[in-house]
Design a protein around this motif. Structure first.
Motif, PDB file in Angstrom:
ATOM      1  N   GLU A 171       0.844  -1.184   0.000  1.00  0.00           N
ATOM      2  CA  GLU A 171       0.000   0.000   0.000  1.00  0.00           C
ATOM      3  C   GLU A 171       0.891   1.250   0.000  1.00  0.00           C
ATOM      4  O   GLU A 171       1.822   1.356   0.797  1.00  0.00           O
ATOM      5  N   HIS A 172       0.597   2.171  -0.875  1.00  0.00           N
ATOM      6  CA  HIS A 172       1.244   3.486  -0.908  1.00  0.00           C
ATOM      7  C   HIS A 172       2.651   3.482  -1.497  1.00  0.00           C
ATOM      8  O   HIS A 172       3.360   4.481  -1.404  1.00  0.00           O
ATOM      9  N   SER A 173       3.085   2.384  -2.103  1.00  0.00           N
ATOM     10  CA  SER A 173       4.367   2.406  -2.808  1.00  0.00           C
ATOM     11  C   SER A 173       4.186   2.943  -4.223  1.00  0.00           C
ATOM     12  O   SER A 173       4.929   3.802  -4.672  1.00  0.00           O
ATOM     13  N   SER A 174       3.183   2.419  -4.911  1.00  0.00           N
ATOM     14  CA  SER A 174       3.036   2.694  -6.338  1.00  0.00           C
ATOM     15  C   SER A 174       1.820   3.551  -6.641  1.00  0.00           C
ATOM     16  O   SER A 174       0.719   3.270  -6.186  1.00  0.00           O
ATOM     17  N   ALA A 175       2.031   4.585  -7.442  1.00  0.00           N
ATOM     18  CA  ALA A 175       0.929   5.403  -7.955  1.00  0.00           C
ATOM     19  C   ALA A 175       0.340   4.805  -9.224  1.00  0.00           C
ATOM     20  O   ALA A 175      -0.484   5.431  -9.876  1.00  0.00           O
ATOM     21  N   ARG A 176       0.799   3.595  -9.554  1.00  0.00           N
ATOM     22  CA  ARG A 176       0.312   2.872 -10.731  1.00  0.00           C
ATOM     23  C   ARG A 176       0.622   3.638 -12.013  1.00  0.00           C
ATOM     24  O   ARG A 176      -0.259   3.900 -12.844  1.00  0.00           O
ATOM     25  N   LEU A 177       1.894   3.975 -12.155  1.00  0.00           N
ATOM     26  CA  LEU A 177       2.373   4.682 -13.341  1.00  0.00           C
ATOM     27  C   LEU A 177       1.925   4.006 -14.626  1.00  0.00           C
ATOM     28  O   LEU A 177       1.554   4.665 -15.607  1.00  0.00           O
ATOM     29  N   GLU A 178       1.923   2.666 -14.626  1.00  0.00           N
ATOM     30  CA  GLU A 178       1.593   1.915 -15.836  1.00  0.00           C
ATOM     31  C   GLU A 178       0.188   2.189 -16.337  1.00  0.00           C
ATOM     32  O   GLU A 178      -0.081   2.156 -17.544  1.00  0.00           O
ATOM     33  N   ARG A 179      -0.735   2.476 -15.429  1.00  0.00           N
ATOM     34  CA  ARG A 179      -2.116   2.696 -15.852  1.00  0.00           C
ATOM     35  C   ARG A 179      -2.256   3.983 -16.652  1.00  0.00           C
ATOM     36  O   ARG A 179      -3.024   4.044 -17.621  1.00  0.00           O
ATOM     37  N   TYR A 180      -1.540   5.011 -16.249  1.00  0.00           N
ATOM     38  CA  TYR A 180      -1.595   6.271 -16.997  1.00  0.00           C
ATOM     39  C   TYR A 180      -0.929   6.113 -18.358  1.00  0.00           C
ATOM     40  O   TYR A 180      -1.425   6.631 -19.367  1.00  0.00           O
ATOM     41  N   LEU A 181       0.198   5.382 -18.393  1.00  0.00           N
ATOM     42  CA  LEU A 181       0.882   5.179 -19.669  1.00  0.00           C
ATOM     43  C   LEU A 181       0.030   4.355 -20.623  1.00  0.00           C
ATOM     44  O   LEU A 181       0.052   4.562 -21.839  1.00  0.00           O
ATOM     45  N   GLN A 182      -0.748   3.425 -20.083  1.00  0.00           N
ATOM     46  CA  GLN A 182      -1.639   2.627 -20.925  1.00  0.00           C
ATOM     47  C   GLN A 182      -2.714   3.497 -21.574  1.00  0.00           C
ATOM     48  O   GLN A 182      -3.209   3.186 -22.660  1.00  0.00           O
ATOM     49  N   LEU A 183      -3.063   4.594 -20.926  1.00  0.00           N
ATOM     50  CA  LEU A 183      -4.126   5.470 -21.424  1.00  0.00           C
ATOM     51  C   LEU A 183      -3.609   6.540 -22.378  1.00  0.00           C
ATOM     52  O   LEU A 183      -4.380   7.353 -22.883  1.00  0.00           O
ATOM     53  N   CYS A 184      -2.305   6.571 -22.615  1.00  0.00           N
ATOM     54  CA  CYS A 184      -1.707   7.619 -23.441  1.00  0.00           C
ATOM     55  C   CYS A 184      -1.895   7.352 -24.932  1.00  0.00           C
ATOM     56  O   CYS A 184      -1.608   6.256 -25.419  1.00  0.00           O
ATOM     57  N   ALA A 185      -2.350   8.350 -25.655  1.00  0.00           N
ATOM     58  CA  ALA A 185      -2.457   8.302 -27.116  1.00  0.00           C
ATOM     59  C   ALA A 185      -2.854   9.685 -27.608  1.00  0.00           C
ATOM     60  O   ALA A 185      -3.493  10.456 -26.886  1.00  0.00           O
ATOM     61  N   GLU A 186      -2.460  10.012 -28.812  1.00  0.00           N
ATOM     62  CA  GLU A 186      -2.882  11.253 -29.465  1.00  0.00           C
ATOM     63  C   GLU A 186      -2.533  12.492 -28.633  1.00  0.00           C
ATOM     64  O   GLU A 186      -3.265  13.476 -28.634  1.00  0.00           O
ATOM     65  N   SER A 187      -1.410  12.419 -27.901  1.00  0.00           N
ATOM     66  CA  SER A 187      -0.956  13.544 -27.069  1.00  0.00           C
ATOM     67  C   SER A 187      -2.062  14.023 -26.133  1.00  0.00           C
ATOM     68  O   SER A 187      -2.266  15.220 -25.935  1.00  0.00           O
ATOM     69  N   ASN A 188      -2.774  13.064 -25.529  1.00  0.00           N
ATOM     70  CA  ASN A 188      -3.934  13.430 -24.702  1.00  0.00           C
ATOM     71  C   ASN A 188      -3.554  13.927 -23.316  1.00  0.00           C
ATOM     72  O   ASN A 188      -4.219  14.801 -22.749  1.00  0.00           O
ATOM     73  N   ILE A 189      -2.493  13.347 -22.728  1.00  0.00           N
ATOM     74  CA  ILE A 189      -2.058  13.756 -21.392  1.00  0.00           C
ATOM     75  C   ILE A 189      -0.534  13.809 -21.374  1.00  0.00           C
ATOM     76  O   ILE A 189       0.129  13.368 -22.320  1.00  0.00           O
ATOM     77  N   GLN A 190       0.008  14.341 -20.295  1.00  0.00           N
ATOM     78  CA  GLN A 190       1.453  14.327 -20.078  1.00  0.00           C
ATOM     79  C   GLN A 190       1.727  13.500 -18.829  1.00  0.00           C
ATOM     80  O   GLN A 190       1.101  13.724 -17.790  1.00  0.00           O
TER      81      GLN A 190
END
Length: 645
Positions: free
Chosen positions: A444-463
Motif C-alpha cells: 500500500e502506498h508504494s506505487s501510484a500505478r504509473l503503468e495505468r496512466y501510460l496505458q491510457l496515453c495516445a494522441e498527445s492526450n495527457i502528459q
C-alpha cells in the motif's frame, strides 16, 4: 474533431432571455454514460464561474443544476460524496438544485431491487436538505415546487431536492422493451393518458381555456416544431453544418515540445523567499516551524542552495502568483503536506490563527487557494477537473495523499481527464500530484500505478512525468501555465526524495534553463569507455548513481527519461547516439508488469532496432513486498543488474 461521442454526451451552451428581459446563460456539461460521475465536474465548473464573475461571497449568480434518475441517486456513492462536499470551505457552491426524474425503473430494476430505504432521496437527509416529493402528472405543482426550491437555494445557500414522481412510457433506450420485465406495470402505463392530455383536460374543465383554444395551442406548437425541422433540413442541404455549433467545444494548438521561458530572475526568487520566511509581527510561529522551515529557508536562499522539492514548489507557485497567474491546490493533506513537507499554512501557536505566506508575495498578485479536502478521491478530483475546465488561466492541482489513492477516482480519470478533449473537445490543464516510490513500506502506498496512466496515453492526450530534481519540478509547473495549449499533467511526486541530500537544486537552476524531457548524465562519462546506457525515471536514479560512485564504474552512462509521454524521441535518440552501439538497459523499481517497462520497451526497440535489457523486479500481482528486508535485497539486486546484465 477528435474521436467524437454520441451527440447527447456533448456539452452545449445557450443564452436565454427571461420575461423580465434579463439574460441567463445556460451551460450543459459534457458527460459520459457513467451515472452521477459528471456531478462533481458540474460543481467545480460552477465554483470556477463564480470566481470568474467575482461572486465568491454570496455565490448567487451561478446555479449548479443536477438531473438524476431515482435508481442512480440512491445507488451511486458519488451522490453522498457531493452532498458531503456541499458546505465545505474549498468546494461549496452555495447550494445545488437536484431534480430526480423518479420513474421507478433503473433499466430493468424495480425500486425494491434498487434501494434499502423508503425513498430514493433518503441519502439527502444527511445534510437536512429539503426534499419536495411532487406528482409529475401535475405540471403546475412541479412548477410551484421548482420555484420554492430555487428561492430556498438563493436565500439559504444550501442544497435542495425535487423528487418528481412519474413514469417512463418507453424503455431505457431505443432498443429496450420494458414489457419484458414489467408487464403489469406497463399495461397500466399504456392505458394511462399522457401528461399533456391530463393537463389539457384539467384546464378545460376548470374553465381556464376552451377546448378550441387548447387545440389551437397544440396545433401552433406542432407547427413551430415542423418549422424548425424544415430549417435544419434546408441548412443540411445547403452546406455541411458545423457539428460543434453552440457546443462547449474548445479547439487549441497541438501539443509541442517547443520550449517556453520558465526561468525567473534572482529578484523574483528573492521576492517569493521574503514572503515564505516572513510573518506578521503579532503572529506567534511554532518554534519548531521557525527553526525547521523559516530559518532554514532563509539560510538556503542566502547560500544559493540547496533547494529541496517543497521549496522549489513554493518558488514555482510564488513566481506564478507574482505574474498574476492564480493557483489552486486541493487534497487530503495538501496544506501541511502528507509528509510534513509543504507548510503552505502557518498556525499561530496560541490562537491557531492561520497565515498563508503565498498570499503575501506582492500587493497585486493573483489568488492562492489551498484546501484540505474531505476523504474522497472521486468527487474531489472531479471537482478540481471541472474547475480547470472553466478557469484555464489558473494552475489547478489535485494531490493524492498517496499515489495509489487515485484508484478511487478511476472513473474521473478514464471518462474525463484522458479522453474529454478527444470526445468533446474539452481541454484541461489539471495537474495530478501522485506520491510514488518504493521505500520498503509494503504494497500500500508504494506505487501510484504509473503503468495505468501510460496505458491510457495516445494522441498527445495527457502528459506523464516523473521528474527527479526540484528544479525540474519548478520548471514543469511553470511550463504548464506558460504554454499556449492545455493538457492534463500527471506527475509522479517523491516521498523519501523530499529530504534526500542529493535531490536538491541550486538557485542558478531556477534563474536559468527550463524543463528537460531527457536529462543527460551529469557525470559526463567518456563516450569511448561507455559500453552500456542505463535509462531510468525518477527515484531509482539516485540508487544507480550511488552504486556507480561506490564501485567507481566508468563504463556506464545513466540517462533520465523525465517525461515518459509524450516521449521526446529526438532528444532521447540524440543522447543515446553519443554512446554508439552501447547496450541499452531500462531500470525501474516497479515490477516488470508495472511501471514504464511495458510502455517504453517497444518504443526503444523500434527507435534503436536492438535488444533492450530489463533491470527491475519480477512481474507480480502486488505492487510491492511487505518486508523491509526483502525490499532492500530486491533493490540491491535491481541496481546490480542494471550494471551487470
Amino acid at each position: 474533431g477528435g474521436d467524437g461521442d454520441v451527440k447527447y454526451h456533448l456539452g452545449y451552451s445557450s443564452t436565454r432571455t427571461t420575461e423580465s428581459g434579463d439574460e441567463v446563460k445556460i451551460i450543459l456539461s459534457a458527460n459520459p454514460s457513467h451515472l452521477e460521475a459528471v456531478n462533481p465536474v458540474v460543481e467545480g465548473k460552477a465554483r470556477a464561474r463564480q470566481r470568474v464573475l467575482g461572486d465568491t461571497e454570496e455565490r448567487g449568480k451561478v446555479l449548479p443544476l443536477l438531473l438524476h434518475g431515482d435508481a442512480a441517486f440512491a445507488g451511486q456513492g458519488m451522490v453522498e460524496e457531493l452532498l458531503n462536499l456541499s458546505q465545505l470551505q474549498g468546494y461549496k457552491t452555495c447550494g445545488t438544485v437536484n431534480i430526480i426524474v423518479n420513474n421507478q425503473i433503473g433499466f430493468t430494476t424495480l425500486p425494491a431491487d434498487a434501494r434499502s430505504s423508503n425513498y430514493a432521496t433518503d441519502v439527502a437527509k444527511m445534510i437536512e436538505a429539503p426534499i419536495f416529493h411532487v406528482n409529475g402528472d401535475d405540471p403546475l405543482a412541479v412548477r410551484f415546487v421548482t420555484g420554492v426550491a430555487l428561492r430556498f437555494r438563493q436565500l439559504f445557500k444550501r442544497d435542495v431536492v425535487i423528487d418528481m414522481y412519474c413514469y417512463r412510457r418507453h424503455g431505457h433506450n431505443e432498443g429496450d422493451e420494458p414489457v419484458f420485465t414489467q408487464p403489469a406495470l406497463y399495461k397500466t402505463i399504456g392505458e394511462h393518458a399522457r401528461v399533456s392530455d391530463v393537463f389539457e383536460r384539467r384546464l378545460v374543465e376548470s374553465g381556464a381555456i376552451s377546448q378550441e383554444e387548447a387545440d389551437a395551442l397544440e396545433k401552433e406548437f406542432q407547427g413551430r416544431l415542423e418549422t424548425v425541422l424544415a430549417e435544419v433540413k434546408a441548412a443540411e442541404q445547403e452546406t455541411q453544418l458545423n457539428q460543434f455549433a453552440e457546443s462547449t467545444a474548445v479547439f487549441q494548438p497541438k501539443f509541442s515540445f517547443d520550449p517556453v521561458e520558465t526561468a525567473v530572475s534572482a529578484d523574483a526568487v528573492a521576492q517569493v523567499v521574503r514572503a515564505l520566511t516572513t510573518t506578521p509581527p503579532d503572529f506567534h510561529v511554532l518554534p519548531k516551524v521557525e527553526r525547521m522551515l523559516l530559518e532554514r529557508r532563509r539560510k538556503v536562499h542566502e547560500d544559493g542552495g540547496p533547494f529541496d522539492w517543497s521549496y522549489a514548489e513554493s518558488l514555482a507557485f510564488g513566481t506564478l502568483l507574482a505574474q498574476k497567474i492564480p493557483v489552486r491546490l486541493s487534497g487530503q493533506d495538501s496544506r501541511r503536506g502528507t509528509f510534513s513537507q509543504r507548510h503552505s499554512v502557518l498556525y499561530d501557536r496560541e490562537t491557531r490563527e492561520r497565515y498563508f505566506p503565498l498570499k503575501n508575495v506582492s500587493a497585486d498578485q493573483a489568488s492562492f487557494c489551498v484546501y484540505n479536502s474531505f476523504l474522497s478521491e472521486a468527487a474531489v478530483l472531479g471537482f478540481d477537473y471541472g474547475y480547470s475546465l472553466e478557469y484555464q488561466e489558473m494552475l489547478c492541482l489535485w494531490e493524492a495523499q498517496f499515489g495509489d489513492f487515485s484508484n478511487g477516482a478511476q472513473v474521473i480519470i478514464d471518462q474525463f481527464i484522458v479522453s474529454a478533449e478527444s470526445k468533446w473537445q474539452r481541454p484541461s490543464g489539471i495537474v495530478m500530484l501522485l506520491p510514488h516510490g518504493y521505500e520498503g513500506q509494503g504494497p500500500e502506498h508504494s506505487s501510484a500505478r504509473l503503468e495505468r496512466y501510460l496505458q491510457l496515453c495516445a494522441e498527445s492526450n495527457i502528459q506523464v512525468v516523473y521528474p527527479s530534481t526540484p528544479a525540474q519540478y519548478f520548471h514543469l509547473l511553470r511550463r504548464q501555465m506558460l504554454r499556449k495549449f492545455r493538457k492534463p499533467l500527471i506527475v509522479m511526486t517523491p516521498k523519501s526524495l523530499l529530504r534526500h541530500e542529493k535531490c536538491v537544486s541550486r538557485i542558478e537552476d531556477f534563474t536559468g534553463g527550463g524543463f528537460s524531457e531527457i536529462l543527460p548524465d551529469p557525470a559526463k562519462p567518456a563516450a569511448k569507455k561507455v559500453d552500456r546506457v542505463i535509462l531510468c525515471s525518477g527515484k531509482v536514479y539516485y540508487d544507480l548513481q550511488a552504486h556507480r560512485e561506490e564501485q567507481k564504474i566508468a563504463s556506464a552512462a545513466i540517462l533520465r527519461v523525465e517525461q515518459l509521454y509524450p516521449l521526446h524521441q529526438k532528444a532521447l535518440e540524440k543522447e543515446i547516439r553519443k554512446y554508439g552501439d552501447a547496450k541499452i538497459v531500462w531500470c525501474q523499481e516497479e515490477s516488470q508488469n508495472m511501471g514504464a517497462w511495458t510502455f517504453i520497451s517497444p518504443l526503444l526497440r523500434y527507435m534503436f532496432d536492438r535488444q533492450i535489457w530489463y533491470a527491475g523486479r519480477d512481474a507480480s500481482s502486488s505492487p510491492a513486498v511487505g518486508s523491509l528486508a526483502v525490499h532492500k535485497r530486491e533493490q540491491k539486486l535491481i541496481v546490480e543488474d542494471a550494471f551487470n546484465l
